[in-house]
Design a protein around this motif. Sequence first.
Motif, PDB file in Angstrom:
ATOM      1  N   GLY A 299       0.827  -1.214   0.000  1.00 47.99           N
ATOM      2  CA  GLY A 299       0.000   0.000   0.000  1.00 47.99           C
ATOM      3  C   GLY A 299       0.847   1.243   0.000  1.00 47.99           C
ATOM      4  O   GLY A 299       0.612   2.178  -0.785  1.00 47.99           O
ATOM      5  N   VAL A 300       1.879   1.274   0.854  1.00 42.98           N
ATOM      6  CA  VAL A 300       2.726   2.461   0.943  1.00 42.98           C
ATOM      7  C   VAL A 300       3.462   2.684  -0.391  1.00 42.98           C
ATOM      8  O   VAL A 300       3.507   3.807  -0.915  1.00 42.98           O
ATOM      9  CB  VAL A 300       3.736   2.313   2.112  1.00 42.98           C
ATOM     10  CG1 VAL A 300       4.828   3.379   2.032  1.00 42.98           C
ATOM     11  CG2 VAL A 300       2.998   2.395   3.444  1.00 42.98           C
ATOM     12  N   ILE A 301       4.004   1.596  -0.973  1.00 44.41           N
ATOM     13  CA  ILE A 301       4.752   1.750  -2.228  1.00 44.41           C
ATOM     14  C   ILE A 301       3.828   2.223  -3.359  1.00 44.41           C
ATOM     15  O   ILE A 301       4.133   3.191  -4.059  1.00 44.41           O
ATOM     16  CB  ILE A 301       5.443   0.413  -2.620  1.00 44.41           C
ATOM     17  CG1 ILE A 301       6.537   0.098  -1.592  1.00 44.41           C
ATOM     18  CG2 ILE A 301       6.010   0.473  -4.028  1.00 44.41           C
ATOM     19  CD1 ILE A 301       7.189  -1.258  -1.783  1.00 44.41           C
ATOM     20  N   VAL A 302       2.685   1.586  -3.517  1.00 46.79           N
ATOM     21  CA  VAL A 302       1.787   1.916  -4.637  1.00 46.79           C
ATOM     22  C   VAL A 302       1.238   3.337  -4.491  1.00 46.79           C
ATOM     23  O   VAL A 302       1.318   4.149  -5.420  1.00 46.79           O
ATOM     24  CB  VAL A 302       0.639   0.886  -4.745  1.00 46.79           C
ATOM     25  CG1 VAL A 302      -0.425   1.358  -5.731  1.00 46.79           C
ATOM     26  CG2 VAL A 302       1.190  -0.470  -5.164  1.00 46.79           C
ATOM     27  N   PHE A 303       0.702   3.625  -3.282  1.00 44.81           N
ATOM     28  CA  PHE A 303       0.136   4.967  -3.110  1.00 44.81           C
ATOM     29  C   PHE A 303       1.234   6.025  -3.125  1.00 44.81           C
ATOM     30  O   PHE A 303       1.038   7.126  -3.651  1.00 44.81           O
ATOM     31  CB  PHE A 303      -0.706   5.039  -1.830  1.00 44.81           C
ATOM     32  CG  PHE A 303      -2.074   4.448  -2.012  1.00 44.81           C
ATOM     33  CD1 PHE A 303      -3.092   5.209  -2.592  1.00 44.81           C
ATOM     34  CD2 PHE A 303      -2.343   3.142  -1.649  1.00 44.81           C
ATOM     35  CE1 PHE A 303      -4.350   4.672  -2.791  1.00 44.81           C
ATOM     36  CE2 PHE A 303      -3.595   2.597  -1.843  1.00 44.81           C
ATOM     37  CZ  PHE A 303      -4.613   3.352  -2.413  1.00 44.81           C
TER      38      PHE A 303
END
Length: 362
Positions: free
Chosen positions: A40-44
């Motif tokens: 989630g952190v990487i994609v967002f």
Amino acid sequence: MSPIAVQAQSQFNLTQGVTDISQRVYDLHMTIFYICCVIGVIVFGAMFWSMIRHRKSKGRKPATFHESVKVEIAWTVVPFLILIGMAIPATSTLIAMEDSSEADVTILVTGSQWKWHYKYFENDVEFFSLLATQRQQIENKLEKGENYLLEVDRPLVIPTDRKVRFLITSDDVIHSWWVPDFAVKKDANPGFINESWTQVNEPGIYRGQCAELCGKDHGFMPVVVIAKEPAEYDAWIAEQEAAQRQAKEEEQRLLAMSMDMDELMDLGEQVYLGNCAACHQGNGEGVPGVFPALKGSPMALNDMEAHIDIVVNGKSGTSMQAFGNQLSLRELAAVITYERNAWGNDTGETVQASDVNEFMNQ
Ligand SMILES: [Cu+2]
């Protein structure tokens, strides 16, 4: 762990439970949760970073390239590796959960509307386990207790440090036997037997519920399991065996004796409230169109044979269960007498255990 941490955990997260399996399930759940967080952190992060960095007001011109083999391979291979990475621990936990072989104790768990029945395979012990919360608490006439709707008259007792196998089935509709602390949740299907198992590390009282919407009183069939040290368990099971044997002998002896009206009515009321009132209601008026009234019913007033028959054998295709194997002869006699004399059904007739016995053996 501090009490606050324990409380926070029980409110917002899966329980760690009291078995090695439940700990593994918890660890698996946390591992996958953290993987999801990182993704989630990487994609967002990439998304918002790109949106801000390449915004129109800064005069960025959109790129116009098509088909990048490198990117396409990357976004196929990376998720594939992540999924494999999650599937390996998940599969090994699932396989361990399903492996009910070499159990020390086997218990048949049967759900029915709305109670559980437990039968120990290695011992001559079986019993029903019914909700023990007082009706007044449910009707908001009394303050609700600490274990509101999570307490039963006869809890299941199992040993700690031994492998206990559960064979789970149902007498009527689909139920589900669920004890979160054991990480056991298995559907109880009529006509099928599902298996599960547990090995509890700590003695204690563990509570669960039926987890499959199974009708009107679905929320009123809790599960309570007491885990005892093996020696204590052995003593308990021996005691139960002796008590059940004695009850059978006592039953035979009592056949010869008759009870008077007061005794029958007292016992009958108890049995009625525990087994019949959920459908036919405490006042005997039933629920129109769903559960027939017993108050003023022709069967309860006149046809005694039919009355005994329906209580003993039930009525197929309806929710009227056969109570012949659930209640003792005395209890059957008492509840039938009660139904024939309560709420203004003043027939004045008593039914004795011997009458019920005669009916069952004819
Ligand atoms: Cu149920």
